[in-house]
Design a protein around this motif. Structure first.
Motif, mmCIF file in Angstrom:
data_model
loop_
_atom_site.group_PDB
_atom_site.id
_atom_site.type_symbol
_atom_site.label_atom_id
_atom_site.label_comp_id
_atom_site.label_asym_id
_atom_site.label_seq_id
_atom_site.Cartn_x
_atom_site.Cartn_y
_atom_site.Cartn_z
ATOM 1 N N THR A 119 43.039 39.696 43.508
ATOM 2 C CA THR A 119 41.622 39.685 43.158
ATOM 3 C C THR A 119 40.820 39.731 44.449
ATOM 4 O OG1 THR A 119 42.037 38.416 41.149
ATOM 5 C CG2 THR A 119 39.778 38.448 41.975
ATOM 6 N N GLY A 123 35.122 40.668 42.530
ATOM 7 C CA GLY A 123 35.811 40.714 41.245
ATOM 8 C C GLY A 123 36.739 41.901 41.034
ATOM 9 N N VAL A 125 40.046 44.124 41.241
ATOM 10 C CA VAL A 125 41.456 43.710 41.268
ATOM 11 C C VAL A 125 42.335 44.896 41.652
ATOM 12 C CG1 VAL A 125 41.197 41.842 39.601
ATOM 13 C CG2 VAL A 125 41.749 44.130 38.794
ATOM 14 N N SER A 161 42.459 39.846 49.709
ATOM 15 C CA SER A 161 42.425 39.182 48.399
ATOM 16 C C SER A 161 41.875 37.772 48.492
ATOM 17 C CB SER A 161 43.818 39.173 47.768
ATOM 18 O OG SER A 161 44.718 38.459 48.570
ATOM 19 N N ARG A 163 42.479 35.795 45.682
ATOM 20 C CA ARG A 163 43.394 35.102 44.782
ATOM 21 C C ARG A 163 44.567 36.038 44.524
ATOM 22 N NH1 ARG A 163 42.127 32.359 38.928
ATOM 23 N NH2 ARG A 163 43.945 33.158 37.861
ATOM 24 N N THR A 176 49.704 31.235 40.174
ATOM 25 C CA THR A 176 48.627 31.668 41.066
ATOM 26 C C THR A 176 48.774 31.006 42.433
ATOM 27 O OG1 THR A 176 47.076 31.975 39.233
ATOM 28 C CG2 THR A 176 46.121 31.673 41.415
#
Length: 198
Positions: A119, A123, A125, A161, A163, A176
């Motif tokens: 991510t 926002g 991905v 990224s 996440r 995660t």
């Protein structure tokens, strides 16, 4: 360094107070409770780096360069690694150290098509497939093993990224990890393994 010196002075004062005989038993107990609380708080601060990525790079005895980036969260870990020969196949090795998870059953010799979902800020991905094989070598040596493409876009996504999610074959979230420090790891991979140039 000033904080370090101040901390050393605190420890000296705390121990010198404990060694004095002019404190009553209640005062010494109170001081010990304060001291134990401080130690627990400092131990917690030491774990503040949990889930940050660490990077190592070195040469083996034959002069072959290696790079490794790794993060740990609880009893799980995720690792990307490469060596100076990996540019030939343009692949980055992946190890996801875990036992069975509610959304990802694991047993020795199992295979699964997992996904790494990066991510990005804003926002967006980026999804990379990971054809993985599970190895169970006993406690501490249990992991999904595989490799991903190591082109420019893949390494850019890993470095930027916010996440990193691991998805099971059905696209459900299995685990995660945070991404603090991934840019440093990706820079080492590019430098030492010559990956991600195009």
């Amino acid at each position: 360094m000033a904080n370090s010196t101040g901390g050393n002075n605190f420890w000296f004062l705390a121990f010198s107070r404990l060694n004095r005989n002019d404190y009553g038993e209640l005062q010494m107990r109170a001081l010990l409770v304060d001291f134990a609380t401080l130690v627990m708080m400092m131990s917690g601060a030491g774990n503040a780096g949990a889930n940050e990525w660490t990077t190592t790079a070195a040469k083996d005895v034959n002069g072959l360069q290696h790079a490794n980036m790794r993060t740990e969260l609880h009893e799980f870990a995720l690792e990307f690694s490469c060596d100076g020969n990996d540019w030939e196949v343009n692949r980055l090795r992946v190890k996801f150290f875990t036992t069975s998870l509610p959304k990802l059953y694991a047993q020795d010799d199992a295979s699964a098509r997992l996904s790494l979902l990066f991510t990005l800020s804003g926002g967006a991905v980026y999804r990379e497939r990971l054809d993985a094989h599970y190895f169970d070598g006993g406690p501490g040596d249990q992991a999904w093993l595989g490799s991903i493409n190591a082109g420019k876009s893949e390494l850019d996504a890993l470095a930027a990224s916010r996440r990193l999610d691991i998805l099971n074959p059905d696209g459900e979230l299995a685990y995660t990890f945070g991404t603090k420090g991934t840019a440093i790891g990706v820079a080492a991979i590019r430098k030492h393994c010559k990956l991600g140039a195009e």
